[in-house]
Design a protein around this motif. Structure first.
Motif, mmCIF file in Angstrom:
data_model
loop_
_atom_site.group_PDB
_atom_site.id
_atom_site.type_symbol
_atom_site.label_atom_id
_atom_site.label_comp_id
_atom_site.label_asym_id
_atom_site.label_seq_id
_atom_site.Cartn_x
_atom_site.Cartn_y
_atom_site.Cartn_z
ATOM 1 N N ILE A 162 0.814 -1.215 0.000
ATOM 2 C CA ILE A 162 0.000 0.000 0.000
ATOM 3 C C ILE A 162 0.848 1.265 0.000
ATOM 4 O O ILE A 162 0.559 2.225 -0.717
ATOM 5 C CB ILE A 162 -0.948 0.017 1.222
ATOM 6 N N GLY A 163 1.907 1.289 0.798
ATOM 7 C CA GLY A 163 2.733 2.490 0.862
ATOM 8 C C GLY A 163 3.788 2.381 1.946
ATOM 9 O O GLY A 163 4.042 1.297 2.485
ATOM 10 N N LYS A 164 4.389 3.505 2.289
ATOM 11 C CA LYS A 164 5.477 3.524 3.265
ATOM 12 C C LYS A 164 4.950 3.786 4.672
ATOM 13 O O LYS A 164 3.903 4.407 4.856
ATOM 14 C CB LYS A 164 6.494 4.615 2.911
ATOM 15 N N LEU A 165 5.735 3.328 5.652
ATOM 16 C CA LEU A 165 5.510 3.723 7.036
ATOM 17 C C LEU A 165 6.401 4.936 7.275
ATOM 18 O O LEU A 165 7.623 4.861 7.173
ATOM 19 C CB LEU A 165 5.881 2.590 7.987
ATOM 20 N N LEU A 166 5.780 6.063 7.567
ATOM 21 C CA LEU A 166 6.508 7.335 7.632
ATOM 22 C C LEU A 166 7.297 7.486 8.930
ATOM 23 O O LEU A 166 6.831 7.124 10.015
ATOM 24 C CB LEU A 166 5.520 8.495 7.501
ATOM 25 N N ARG A 167 8.481 8.049 8.789
ATOM 26 C CA ARG A 167 9.277 8.430 9.956
ATOM 27 C C ARG A 167 8.692 9.709 10.552
ATOM 28 O O ARG A 167 7.963 10.431 9.853
ATOM 29 C CB ARG A 167 10.733 8.660 9.549
ATOM 30 N N PRO A 168 8.991 10.010 11.797
ATOM 31 C CA PRO A 168 8.502 11.269 12.387
ATOM 32 C C PRO A 168 8.942 12.481 11.567
ATOM 33 O O PRO A 168 10.115 12.639 11.237
ATOM 34 C CB PRO A 168 9.163 11.271 13.777
ATOM 35 N N GLY A 169 7.994 13.304 11.175
ATOM 36 C CA GLY A 169 8.295 14.496 10.393
ATOM 37 C C GLY A 169 8.332 14.276 8.901
ATOM 38 O O GLY A 169 8.354 15.243 8.125
ATOM 39 N N GLU A 170 8.319 13.030 8.439
ATOM 40 C CA GLU A 170 8.357 12.737 7.003
ATOM 41 C C GLU A 170 6.981 12.973 6.383
ATOM 42 O O GLU A 170 5.953 12.609 6.948
ATOM 43 C CB GLU A 170 8.787 11.294 6.771
ATOM 44 N N GLN A 171 6.973 13.594 5.225
ATOM 45 C CA GLN A 171 5.728 13.913 4.535
ATOM 46 C C GLN A 171 5.312 12.762 3.609
ATOM 47 O O GLN A 171 6.157 12.136 2.970
ATOM 48 C CB GLN A 171 5.885 15.201 3.713
ATOM 49 N N PRO A 172 4.021 12.482 3.539
ATOM 50 C CA PRO A 172 3.561 11.406 2.655
ATOM 51 C C PRO A 172 3.689 11.794 1.190
ATOM 52 O O PRO A 172 3.576 12.968 0.829
ATOM 53 C CB PRO A 172 2.087 11.230 3.054
ATOM 54 N N ALA A 173 3.939 10.801 0.354
ATOM 55 C CA ALA A 173 4.031 11.028 -1.083
ATOM 56 C C ALA A 173 2.627 11.107 -1.675
ATOM 57 O O ALA A 173 1.654 10.602 -1.105
ATOM 58 C CB ALA A 173 4.826 9.903 -1.739
ATOM 59 N N ASP A 174 2.524 11.740 -2.816
ATOM 60 C CA ASP A 174 1.253 11.863 -3.527
ATOM 61 C C ASP A 174 1.284 10.897 -4.702
ATOM 62 O O ASP A 174 1.988 11.119 -5.689
ATOM 63 C CB ASP A 174 1.051 13.301 -4.002
ATOM 64 N N TYR A 175 0.520 9.809 -4.602
ATOM 65 C CA TYR A 175 0.534 8.767 -5.629
ATOM 66 C C TYR A 175 -0.640 8.949 -6.591
ATOM 67 O O TYR A 175 -1.728 9.326 -6.196
ATOM 68 C CB TYR A 175 0.438 7.383 -4.993
ATOM 69 N N THR A 176 -0.395 8.630 -7.850
ATOM 70 C CA THR A 176 -1.468 8.584 -8.843
ATOM 71 C C THR A 176 -1.826 7.130 -9.089
ATOM 72 O O THR A 176 -1.090 6.214 -8.721
ATOM 73 C CB THR A 176 -1.027 9.227 -10.166
ATOM 74 N N ASP A 177 -2.972 6.887 -9.715
ATOM 75 C CA ASP A 177 -3.401 5.517 -9.987
ATOM 76 C C ASP A 177 -2.408 4.791 -10.885
ATOM 77 O O ASP A 177 -2.138 3.607 -10.709
ATOM 78 C CB ASP A 177 -4.785 5.521 -10.652
ATOM 79 N N THR A 178 -1.860 5.495 -11.874
ATOM 80 C CA THR A 178 -0.890 4.876 -12.781
ATOM 81 C C THR A 178 0.370 4.491 -12.030
ATOM 82 O O THR A 178 0.925 3.409 -12.221
ATOM 83 C CB THR A 178 -0.528 5.843 -13.932
ATOM 84 N N GLU A 179 0.827 5.376 -11.151
ATOM 85 C CA GLU A 179 2.013 5.075 -10.348
ATOM 86 C C GLU A 179 1.755 3.889 -9.434
ATOM 87 O O GLU A 179 2.646 3.097 -9.183
ATOM 88 C CB GLU A 179 2.407 6.298 -9.518
ATOM 89 N N ASP A 180 0.527 3.762 -8.958
ATOM 90 C CA ASP A 180 0.183 2.624 -8.107
ATOM 91 C C ASP A 180 0.487 1.311 -8.811
ATOM 92 O O ASP A 180 1.188 0.446 -8.290
ATOM 93 C CB ASP A 180 -1.310 2.658 -7.758
ATOM 94 N N GLU A 181 -0.070 1.156 -10.015
ATOM 95 C CA GLU A 181 0.065 -0.100 -10.745
ATOM 96 C C GLU A 181 1.498 -0.333 -11.199
ATOM 97 O O GLU A 181 2.059 -1.415 -11.019
ATOM 98 C CB GLU A 181 -0.880 -0.110 -11.950
#
Length: 212
Positions: A162-181
């Motif tokens: 599904i995605g990353k487990l963020l470190r403290p202070g780390e910002q989440p990435a913005d994924y698109t549907d194409t990038e997902d697949e």
């Protein structure tokens, strides 16, 4: 005729005596009742149909996103939709279809909605292996870290990343549907290749040891 009548009278007398012996003895009445009950259970069991097993609807694929530890805890399998996520080596996987193992009451239920890396690395199912803060695993030895990576590969092969487990202070990435697949396919390909390399290396190592 008299002889036939005597035979009938004798048979009736034996039957009457037998019935009297059965129904006048509390022990015999109890045994008869038990036999009747067992016979009823056998007949009823053959006729009864097992209740239908409820089929849980399959959840739609979760949109790719990153998680903080607090957000990850929301997906412990106890929510309304029963979604179940687990983090391994800073990667979050949807293990909902493995709920009987990782869900509440399962053998690995302690990992539900949590970072399972340390527990898997140290073969520990105790709550002490689950950290409330971000765990960078920096104190694990080489063998334990190798175990974490092996678990990570197994999860990637079997469950949805599904995605990353963020470190403290780390910002989440913005994924698109194409990038997902594309990202999932690329990661699976890389990990399959890495698994193959490791297996080949282990095979050569074993061969070398046997030849000594």
């Amino acid at each position: 005729m008299a002889e036939g009548s005597d035979n009938n009278t004798g048979s009736d007398g034996v039957l009457s005596s037998l019935m009297k012996e059965i129904f006048t003895s509390p022990l015999n009445i109890g045994l008869l009742a038990i036999c009747a009950y067992l016979l009823y259970k056998i007949i009823a069991g053959r006729r009864a149909k097992p209740p239908p097993v409820p089929v849980q609807p399959q959840l739609p694929r979760m949109k790719k996103r990153d998680f903080t530890l607090e957000q990850l805890r929301e997906y412990d399998g106890k929510g309304k939709d029963g979604r179940l996520l687990i983090a391994v080596n800073n990667k979050v996987f949807d293990v909902t279809r493995g709920k009987r193992f990782y869900g509440p009451g399962g053998p690995y239920g302690v990992f539900a909605g949590r970072d399972a890396s340390r527990g898997l690395a140290t073969f520990s199912l105790s709550e002490e292996a689950i950290k409330d803060e971000f765990d960078d695993l920096s104190d694990l030895n080489t063998m334990q870290m190798e175990s974490v990576r092996e678990w990570e590969m197994q999860f990637l092969e079997k469950y949805e990343y599904i995605g990353k487990l963020l470190r403290p202070g780390e910002q989440p990435a913005d994924y698109t549907d194409t990038e997902d697949e594309q990202g999932d396919d690329k990661k699976r390909h890389c990990y399959r290749k890495e698994v193959t390399v490791i297996k080949v290396a282990m095979s050569h190592a074993k061969s070398s040891l046997l030849s000594l």
